[in-house]
Design a protein around this motif. Sequence first.
Motif, PDB file in Angstrom:
ATOM      1  N   ALA A 245       0.754   2.437   5.884  1.00 39.39           N
ATOM      2  CA  ALA A 245       1.580   2.589   4.683  1.00 39.39           C
ATOM      3  C   ALA A 245       2.226   3.973   4.637  1.00 39.39           C
ATOM      4  CB  ALA A 245       0.731   2.357   3.433  1.00 39.39           C
ATOM      5  N   LEU A 246       1.454   4.994   4.919  1.00 34.80           N
ATOM      6  CA  LEU A 246       1.989   6.356   4.897  1.00 34.80           C
ATOM      7  C   LEU A 246       3.076   6.530   5.955  1.00 34.80           C
ATOM      8  CD1 LEU A 246      -1.351   8.282   4.332  1.00 34.80           C
ATOM      9  CD2 LEU A 246       0.533   8.057   2.691  1.00 34.80           C
ATOM     10  N   LEU A 247       2.837   5.999   7.147  1.00 37.41           N
ATOM     11  CA  LEU A 247       3.853   6.088   8.204  1.00 37.41           C
ATOM     12  C   LEU A 247       5.139   5.378   7.787  1.00 37.41           C
ATOM     13  CD1 LEU A 247       1.659   5.537  11.392  1.00 37.41           C
ATOM     14  CD2 LEU A 247       2.792   7.652  10.675  1.00 37.41           C
TER      15      LEU A 247
ATOM     16  N   LEU B  50      -6.659   9.623  -0.270  1.00 33.52           N
ATOM     17  CA  LEU B  50      -5.673   8.558  -0.492  1.00 33.52           C
ATOM     18  C   LEU B  50      -6.266   7.170  -0.275  1.00 33.52           C
ATOM     19  CD1 LEU B  50      -2.451  10.172   0.967  1.00 33.52           C
ATOM     20  CD2 LEU B  50      -2.912   9.572  -1.423  1.00 33.52           C
ATOM     21  N   ILE B  51      -7.188   7.044   0.659  1.00 32.93           N
ATOM     22  CA  ILE B  51      -7.863   5.762   0.873  1.00 32.93           C
ATOM     23  C   ILE B  51      -8.667   5.393  -0.371  1.00 32.93           C
ATOM     24  CG2 ILE B  51      -9.680   4.594   2.185  1.00 32.93           C
ATOM     25  CD1 ILE B  51      -8.686   6.306   4.634  1.00 32.93           C
TER      26      ILE B  51
ATOM     27  N   ALA C 261       0.840  -1.203   0.000  1.00 28.94           N
ATOM     28  CA  ALA C 261       0.000   0.000   0.000  1.00 28.94           C
ATOM     29  C   ALA C 261       0.871   1.248   0.000  1.00 28.94           C
ATOM     30  CB  ALA C 261      -0.939   0.003   1.207  1.00 28.94           C
ATOM     31  N   GLY C 262       2.027   1.174   0.633  1.00 26.38           N
ATOM     32  CA  GLY C 262       2.946   2.304   0.637  1.00 26.38           C
ATOM     33  C   GLY C 262       3.490   2.602  -0.748  1.00 26.38           C
TER      34      GLY C 262
ATOM     35  N   ARG D  68      -8.598   2.023   5.622  1.00 24.97           N
ATOM     36  CA  ARG D  68      -8.114   3.174   6.395  1.00 24.97           C
ATOM     37  C   ARG D  68      -6.849   2.834   7.191  1.00 24.97           C
ATOM     38  NH1 ARG D  68     -10.193   7.931   7.734  1.00 24.97           N
ATOM     39  NH2 ARG D  68      -9.162   9.049   9.396  1.00 24.97           N
ATOM     40  N   LYS D  69      -6.911   1.805   8.008  1.00 25.72           N
ATOM     41  CA  LYS D  69      -5.764   1.436   8.834  1.00 25.72           C
ATOM     42  C   LYS D  69      -4.560   1.066   7.962  1.00 25.72           C
ATOM     43  CE  LYS D  69      -4.312  -1.537  12.590  1.00 25.72           C
ATOM     44  NZ  LYS D  69      -4.673  -2.608  13.495  1.00 25.72           N
ATOM     45  N   LEU D  70      -4.799   0.335   6.909  1.00 23.68           N
ATOM     46  CA  LEU D  70      -3.726  -0.071   6.009  1.00 23.68           C
ATOM     47  C   LEU D  70      -3.038   1.142   5.391  1.00 23.68           C
ATOM     48  CD1 LEU D  70      -2.174  -2.224   4.359  1.00 23.68           C
ATOM     49  CD2 LEU D  70      -4.029  -2.073   2.687  1.00 23.68           C
TER      50      LEU D  70
END
Length: 168
Positions: free
Chosen positions: A81-83, A41-42, A20-21, A75-77
């Motif tokens: 990924a962004l982090l 982004l989601i 996902a990142g 959402r959580k994924l």
Amino acid sequence: MVEAVARRKVPATFNGALEAGVRAVALLAAAHPYSFDLQRLIAFDYLLVHTADVGGPASLHPPAPLHPAELLVRRKLVEQALLLMMTRDLVQREVSTEGIRYRAGENATPFLQALQSGYLGALKDRAAWLVGEFGAQSDTDFRALMRRFFDRWVEEFQVAESSLGVES
């Protein structure tokens, strides 16, 4: 032995934070220098692999029963990924009066240029198409677009539930 096998984690192909990142980096690089909020982004993460759902090029992932349900669990994924991508300066987070937004980091372009596979080439092409089609839409217009698709997906769920004998 059976317990050891049962405890072993099964990889989440295409749906881990790394995958996902990479999708997020591709989207944000295609949008550079613009940024998007988490909600956009989601939705884009879903649409990137299912572009045919919105009249775009062939989807990267094959159709599966009830694949629109993926949108509900992203959402959580996407947050993870962004982090992850922020730790390598592939994504930057910015806080402004508009809220929290994300943009391509300094290393995004060299990172994407280093990835050489048919799948990743197609991913980058679809990211460019998606951002070109929907990236400049206002949040209001984009939400209206997603609501139309969500309404259609709800109908698909109801048809699937009916065919499975699930009572409402």
